[in-house]
Design an enzyme around this catalytic site. Structure first.
Site, PDB file in Angstrom:
ATOM      1  N   TRP A 101       0.838  -1.390   0.029  1.00 47.38           N
ATOM      2  CA  TRP A 101      -0.053  -0.071   0.157  1.00 47.38           C
ATOM      3  C   TRP A 101       0.898   1.284  -0.101  1.00 47.38           C
ATOM      4  O   TRP A 101       0.554   2.245  -0.821  1.00 47.38           O
ATOM      5  CB  TRP A 101      -0.993   0.043   1.203  1.00 47.38           C
ATOM      6  CG  TRP A 101      -2.248  -1.096   0.898  1.00 47.38           C
ATOM      7  CD1 TRP A 101      -2.081  -2.068   1.624  1.00 47.38           C
ATOM      8  CD2 TRP A 101      -3.127  -1.253  -0.093  1.00 47.38           C
ATOM      9  NE1 TRP A 101      -3.136  -3.146   1.197  1.00 47.38           N
ATOM     10  CE2 TRP A 101      -3.912  -2.351  -0.084  1.00 47.38           C
ATOM     11  CE3 TRP A 101      -3.533  -0.408  -1.203  1.00 47.38           C
ATOM     12  CZ2 TRP A 101      -4.725  -2.710  -0.836  1.00 47.38           C
ATOM     13  CZ3 TRP A 101      -4.366  -0.765  -1.996  1.00 47.38           C
ATOM     14  CH2 TRP A 101      -5.119  -2.204  -1.728  1.00 47.38           C
ATOM     15  N   ASP A 175      -1.877   6.207   6.252  1.00 48.29           N
ATOM     16  CA  ASP A 175      -2.875   5.626   5.766  1.00 48.29           C
ATOM     17  C   ASP A 175      -3.353   4.486   6.767  1.00 48.29           C
ATOM     18  O   ASP A 175      -2.538   3.476   6.946  1.00 48.29           O
ATOM     19  CB  ASP A 175      -2.350   4.860   4.389  1.00 48.29           C
ATOM     20  CG  ASP A 175      -3.395   3.899   3.828  1.00 48.29           C
ATOM     21  OD1 ASP A 175      -4.570   3.822   4.523  1.00 48.29           O
ATOM     22  OD2 ASP A 175      -3.214   3.383   2.788  1.00 48.29           O
ATOM     23  N   LYS A 199     -12.857  -1.740   5.656  1.00 45.93           N
ATOM     24  CA  LYS A 199     -11.973  -2.728   6.456  1.00 45.93           C
ATOM     25  C   LYS A 199     -12.601  -2.651   7.741  1.00 45.93           C
ATOM     26  O   LYS A 199     -12.844  -3.886   8.475  1.00 45.93           O
ATOM     27  CB  LYS A 199     -10.360  -2.160   6.431  1.00 45.93           C
ATOM     28  CG  LYS A 199      -9.968  -2.076   5.195  1.00 45.93           C
ATOM     29  CD  LYS A 199      -9.754  -3.313   4.132  1.00 45.93           C
ATOM     30  CE  LYS A 199      -9.355  -2.847   2.817  1.00 45.93           C
ATOM     31  NZ  LYS A 199      -8.218  -1.964   2.507  1.00 45.93           N
TER      32      LYS A 199
HETATM   33  C1  PLP Z   1      -7.670  -1.495   1.207  1.00 49.00           C
HETATM   34  C2  PLP Z   1      -6.561  -0.435   1.215  1.00 49.00           C
HETATM   35  C3  PLP Z   1      -6.293   0.495   0.351  1.00 49.00           C
HETATM   36  C4  PLP Z   1      -7.039   0.915  -0.874  1.00 49.00           C
HETATM   37  O1  PLP Z   1      -8.428   1.035  -0.621  1.00 49.00           O
HETATM   38  P1  PLP Z   1      -9.672   1.286  -1.851  1.00 49.00           P
HETATM   39  O2  PLP Z   1     -10.688   1.610  -1.076  1.00 49.00           O
HETATM   40  O3  PLP Z   1      -9.671  -0.021  -2.481  1.00 49.00           O
HETATM   41  O4  PLP Z   1      -9.040   2.469  -2.525  1.00 49.00           O
HETATM   42  C5  PLP Z   1      -5.349   1.496   0.665  1.00 49.00           C
HETATM   43  N1  PLP Z   1      -4.700   1.346   1.734  1.00 49.00           N
HETATM   44  C6  PLP Z   1      -4.705   0.429   2.582  1.00 49.00           C
HETATM   45  C7  PLP Z   1      -3.672   0.256   4.042  1.00 49.00           C
HETATM   46  C8  PLP Z   1      -5.558  -0.604   2.357  1.00 49.00           C
HETATM   47  O5  PLP Z   1      -6.045  -1.728   3.271  1.00 49.00           O
END
Ligand code: PLP
Length: 368
Positions: A101, A175, A199
């Site tokens: 990521w 993030d 998530k």
């Molecule tokens: C799932 C995830 C993303 C991507 O998210 P989207 O909603 O598919 O754009 C980005 N960063 C992390 C850490 C993730 O787990």
């Protein structure tokens, strides 16, 4: 109601009580005669939903008053562009790359600014974390980006770095998509945090951004208006139509989180306690086994996403088939890593992890 335990990395399982509440509200929300999906986002009904959701989240995560909470669209990946569009001023940005990521964030930023790789764990296949003291931070960085929980590689930063102590005045951007609300956040060390909801907060479709006020208002002129944090903040996340139903579902999840207790602990502190116990149970079982293995350095193992492997990979399919039959869903690992992955987000009860460990023990014995 007893459903199978769902270990999906995302979109992920949600608390049953939240789904039941949504089902009860489906045709007629609180006597309004409307489903939440059918309401004007500017009407008093939805305004009360979004205001309550924001206030509950602020309370749960102890977000200080000088931070704004934004509900956006586009997911974590869109934020990989939206953050540099708003914060980079086209200048240097430091990236700490610790897995897929943050790697994606680093690559996307090239379109908007001058990203600099301050540290990487690529040499050991993203199974450890470079200590903050070893990061090569730039003097003139506009911000420092890192992913505080790498969902695919299963590495988690258990303490956010104090950038000032490392000689940087740049704000920290995290993030936190895959561990938001699983633990407390030290906001003194953060300038901006973003995460997709799917998530640990609710269904896909809404992206949470928590941003310090002084970082608003510096967007590049090419930044789309709907993605300018100041525009979004000034309009209470209503510059354009927000993802109303996803916000409503996230709001129900926040109310569920507020009800959670573990002994004297409440809310996020209770979740952190429970999440620690869940992770310890699973890692402890894997570590004592010669049949399964987790390759991540113990100090940076994620409490949320546990990638693990069968030492004999020819048994993977049998493992997954048996797991499904035992009511344990979505354990297949990410295609880039292989093996298995168990995601233990807030909605996963300790009983689910106990059931997984019992199945893993049985499977190991039948294969001996
Ligand atoms: C799932 C995830 C993303 C991507 O998210 P989207 O909603 O598919 O754009 C980005 N960063 C992390 C850490 C993730 O787990």
């Amino acid at each position: 109601m007893q459903r199978p335990y769902n270990f999906s990395a995302g979109p992920a399982a949600m608390p049953v009580e939240v789904l039941q509440q949504a089902a009860a509200d489906m045709l007629d929300w609180h006597g309004s005669g409307m489903s939440v999906m059918e309401m004007s986002h500017r009407g008093k009904e939805f305004m009360s939903i979004i205001e309550t959701a924001e206030a509950d989240l602020r309370e749960l995560l102890a977000v200080p008053p000088n931070f704004r909470i934004l509900f956006m669209q586009g997911g974590g990946l869109a934020e990989n562009a939206i953050v540099p569009l708003n914060l980079s001023r086209g200048g240097v940005v430091d990236f700490v790359v610790t897995g897929s990521w943050s790697q994606k964030s680093f690559r996307e930023a090239r379109k908007f600014c001058d990203p600099h790789l301050a540290a990487s764990n690529e040499a050991d296949a993203h199974t450890s974390l470079p200590t903050p003291g070893s990061w090569q931070l730039s003097q003139d960085a506009q911000y420092v980006h890192l992913c505080s929980n790498e969902t695919i590689h299963g590495v988690e930063l258990h303490e956010l770095p104090d950038l000032k102590a490392l000689g940087s005045n740049a704000p920290l951007v995290i993030d936190f998509s895959s561990h938001v609300a699983s633990r407390t956040v030290d906001w003194r060390r953060v300038g901006l945090a973003f995460g997709g909801a799917q998530k640990n907060l609710g269904p896909a479709g809404v992206t949470l951004v928590v941003v310090r006020e002084d970082l608003l208002g510096h967007a590049l002129s090419i930044c789309p208006s709907a993605f300018d944090y100041k525009t979004v903040a000034d309009n209470g996340s209503m510059y354009n139509t927000p993802p109303t139903y996803s916000i409503y579902m996230a709001g129900l999840t926040f109310q569920w989180l507020k009800r959670q207790t573990e002994g004297d602990l409440r809310g996020i502190a209770a979740m952190e306690h429970r999440n620690r116990a869940k992770a310890e149970l699973l890692y402890g079982f894997i570590d004592q086994s010669s049949f399964y293995v987790n390759k991540v350095a113990p100090a940076c193992r994620s409490r949320m996403n546990v990638p693990f492997f069968l030492r004999d990979e020819s048994r993977n399919e049998a493992f997954l088939t048996g797991a499904r039959a035992a009511g344990l869903l979505q354990l297949k690992g990410h295609k880039s890593v292989g093996g298995m992955r168990a995601s233990l987000y807030n909605a996963m009860p300790l009983e689910g992890v106990q059931a997984l460990v019992a199945y893993m023990r049985d499977f190991e014995q039948t294969q001996a």
